[in-house]
Design an enzyme around this catalytic site. Structure first.
Site, mmCIF file in Angstrom:
data_model
loop_
_atom_site.group_PDB
_atom_site.id
_atom_site.type_symbol
_atom_site.label_atom_id
_atom_site.label_comp_id
_atom_site.label_asym_id
_atom_site.label_seq_id
_atom_site.Cartn_x
_atom_site.Cartn_y
_atom_site.Cartn_z
ATOM 1 N N THR A 26 0.864 -1.188 0.000
ATOM 2 C CA THR A 26 0.000 0.000 0.000
ATOM 3 C C THR A 26 0.891 1.226 0.000
ATOM 4 O OG1 THR A 26 -1.692 -1.180 1.266
ATOM 5 C CG2 THR A 26 -1.836 1.220 1.245
ATOM 6 N N GLY B 283 -0.758 11.300 5.527
ATOM 7 C CA GLY B 283 -1.433 11.760 6.738
ATOM 8 C C GLY B 283 -2.854 12.240 6.550
ATOM 9 N N CYS C 289 0.571 -7.434 2.504
ATOM 10 C CA CYS C 289 0.933 -6.051 2.825
ATOM 11 C C CYS C 289 0.782 -5.826 4.338
ATOM 12 C CB CYS C 289 0.035 -5.091 2.069
ATOM 13 S SG CYS C 289 0.209 -3.381 2.601
ATOM 14 N N TYR D 68 0.436 -3.128 5.999
ATOM 15 C CA TYR D 68 -0.584 -2.121 6.299
ATOM 16 C C TYR D 68 -1.978 -2.744 6.259
ATOM 17 C CZ TYR D 68 -2.931 2.403 6.375
ATOM 18 O OH TYR D 68 -3.711 3.468 6.728
#
Length: 105
Positions: free
Chosen positions: A44, A52, A78, A80
């Site tokens: 990702t 952010g 992944c 994330y």
């Protein structure tokens, strides 16, 4: 997911092998590999301009909804995506029980 991302369309970019959303000309995306009726999500990333701003979370959520709607089994390589599913265990139902790490979700 932030409400401002609700109407942004998820694109399965088959040429680049990634799920992506575009926000103000910038992208958040997840690289994937298809293995039969399974999809491995491998990385990702967001363009620096989106850092952010919740774009990575948005592309993950939209991708998980896509997989769910299309009955595709997930292999969350992944980190994330793996961490997202760990925080939102309702998505574990998409993960292949044979995935190494399934028991850690």
């Amino acid at each position: 997911m932030r409400t401002e991302y609700n109407d942004i369309k998820l694109v399965k970019n088959e040429a680049k092998k990634r799920f992506e959303i575009e926000i103000d000309g910038h992208f958040a995306f997840i690289d994937y590999r298809e293995i039969g009726k399974q999809i491995a999500l491998v990385h990702t990333e967001t363009d620096p301009e989106l850092a952010g701003k919740g774009a990575a979370t948005a592309v993950v959520e939209k991708t998980l909804h896509y997989l769910d709607e299309n009955n595709i089994v997930l292999l969350p390589f992944c980190p994330y995506v793996f961490a997202y599913i760990k925080k939102h265990p309702e998505w574990k139902r998409l993960v292949s029980p044979k995935f190494n790490g399934y028991d850690k979700l």
